[in-house]
Design an enzyme around this catalytic site. Structure first.
Site, PDB file in Angstrom:
ATOM      1  N   CYS A 158     -16.976  -3.749 -19.701  1.00 30.15           N
ATOM      2  CA  CYS A 158     -17.081  -3.501 -18.257  1.00 30.15           C
ATOM      3  C   CYS A 158     -18.153  -4.403 -17.659  1.00 30.15           C
ATOM      4  CB  CYS A 158     -17.433  -2.039 -17.991  1.00 30.15           C
ATOM      5  SG  CYS A 158     -17.663  -1.678 -16.224  1.00 30.15           S
TER       6      CYS A 158
ATOM      7  N   CYS B 284     -16.026   1.745 -21.497  1.00 34.60           N
ATOM      8  CA  CYS B 284     -17.177   0.944 -21.080  1.00 34.60           C
ATOM      9  C   CYS B 284     -17.258  -0.420 -21.742  1.00 34.60           C
ATOM     10  CB  CYS B 284     -18.465   1.725 -21.330  1.00 34.60           C
ATOM     11  SG  CYS B 284     -18.549   3.265 -20.385  1.00 34.60           S
TER      12      CYS B 284
ATOM     13  N   CYS C 131     -25.040  -0.121 -14.911  1.00 39.05           N
ATOM     14  CA  CYS C 131     -24.439   1.189 -14.668  1.00 39.05           C
ATOM     15  C   CYS C 131     -25.484   2.297 -14.798  1.00 39.05           C
ATOM     16  CB  CYS C 131     -23.297   1.427 -15.656  1.00 39.05           C
ATOM     17  SG  CYS C 131     -22.528   3.060 -15.508  1.00 39.05           S
TER      18      CYS C 131
ATOM     19  N   GLU D 149       0.827  -1.212   0.000  1.00 39.85           N
ATOM     20  CA  GLU D 149       0.000   0.000   0.000  1.00 39.85           C
ATOM     21  C   GLU D 149       0.862   1.263   0.000  1.00 39.85           C
ATOM     22  OE1 GLU D 149      -3.106   0.055  -0.654  1.00 39.85           O
ATOM     23  OE2 GLU D 149      -3.159  -2.128  -0.683  1.00 39.85           O
TER      24      GLU D 149
ATOM     25  N   TYR E  65      -7.497   5.280   3.608  1.00 33.22           N
ATOM     26  CA  TYR E  65      -7.450   4.269   2.546  1.00 33.22           C
ATOM     27  C   TYR E  65      -6.491   3.144   2.914  1.00 33.22           C
ATOM     28  CZ  TYR E  65      -6.277   1.863  -1.719  1.00 33.22           C
ATOM     29  OH  TYR E  65      -6.037   0.869  -2.636  1.00 33.22           O
TER      30      TYR E  65
ATOM     31  N   ASP F 142     -10.441   4.671  -3.326  1.00 32.59           N
ATOM     32  CA  ASP F 142      -9.390   5.487  -3.916  1.00 32.59           C
ATOM     33  C   ASP F 142      -9.973   6.182  -5.140  1.00 32.59           C
ATOM     34  OD1 ASP F 142      -9.583   3.512  -5.832  1.00 32.59           O
ATOM     35  OD2 ASP F 142      -7.429   3.187  -6.020  1.00 32.59           O
TER      36      ASP F 142
END
Length: 279
Positions: free
Chosen positions: A184, A181, A190, A25, A108, A126
């Site tokens: 996806c 897209c 969506c 991280e 985060y 994030d």
């Protein structure tokens, strides 16, 4: 939200070791994951435990960090290791508040450690995830706290690791700054697509979505990186810092950058030169 699959492979996705997850991280902060992989593996190899990192000279930590930039993160990683050794018996804590007390660890990173190392059903938000939330789930701009609450509500029981990794993948591969897209997995549901796209992308007004940074070339960040890379190899004479930073005609600028590095605890001035600060 429909079930999502994890599609990318990174070395930190093959471990549940809390220390290695914490290293990952730190490496991935402000850095593309693919670019962070080499430094992650070097750090894990050289500092197998928090105690190893805490006891190492700062120079060794900066050397392992080479190529990532933002060297302050390397110093923060070592400071976090020192606190883990001194306050948590050498083991990364599994408590949100205790994680947030570690240097360099924000909301985060703390939540990522809980989800990816300890399997907690908490969400991470994030830039990538914030775009997914604001477009696909809400179809409107989201504030930081609202985005976190919405993300938490989507994590299924026992799916903290898988859900968060999959959301990161959707954001990185499809819900990018300019949406891609095709293919996806969220396209069928969506809301941004189903309800009609607003004239302004909701992600552009969502808190936590990063904006384009100023150019790196010619910036203070570039000069800092050059100076620190040189200092890791050995001391740099003060009269050479402007040339080393890439600003031979602007020694004042180089001096201000060195002042900042000294204040941040990364370098020290001694005997007419700058060198990596020793503890």
């Amino acid at each position: 939200m429909q079930s999502l699959r994890v599609v990318r492979d990174f070395p930190w996705r093959r471990t549940r070791d809390p220390w290695k997850i914490l290293i990952a991280e730190f490496c991935c902060q402000q850095t593309q994951a693919a670019r962070a992989a080499a430094a992650y593996e070097r750090c894990c190899a050289r500092f197998a435990t928090p105690a190893d990192c805490a006891a190492a000279p700062l120079r060794d930590v900066l050397e392992a960090w080479r190529g990532l930039g933002y060297y302050r993160r390397a110093r923060d990683l070592q400071q976090a290791a020192i606190r883990i050794v001194e306050h948590h018996g050498g083991s990364v804590p599994d408590d949100l508040d205790q994680l947030l007390e570690l240097p360099g660890v924000g909301a985060y990173t703390a939540r990522a450690v809980l989800a990816f190392a300890f399997g907690r059903d908490v969400a991470i938000v994030d830039t990538n995830v914030a775009r997914v939330l604001s477009r696909a789930v809400a179809n409107r701009p989201l504030g930081r706290a609202e985005a976190q609450r919405l993300a938490d509500s989507l994590v299924g029981e026992g799916r903290g690791w898988e859900h968060n990794q999959a959301m990161l993948d959707v954001g990185a591969l499809h819900c990018t700054a300019v949406a891609r897209c095709d293919g996806c997995p969220l396209l069928p549901s969506c809301r941004w697509r189903l309800e009609g796209e607003d004239a302004v992308d909701p992600a552009a007004r969502t808190s936590g979505v990063s904006r384009r940074q100023p150019p790196y070339r010619g910036s203070d960040r570039e000069g800092r990186g050059r100076l620190l890379a040189a200092v890791v190899d050995g001391p740099v004479r003060l009269e050479a810092i402007a040339v080393t930073a890439g600003w031979p005609d602007d020694p004042g600028r180089a001096g201000r950058v060195v002042d900042a590095l000294v204040e941040e605890g990364l370098v020290a001035r001694a005997r007419g030169e700058i060198r990596v600060r020793e503890r």
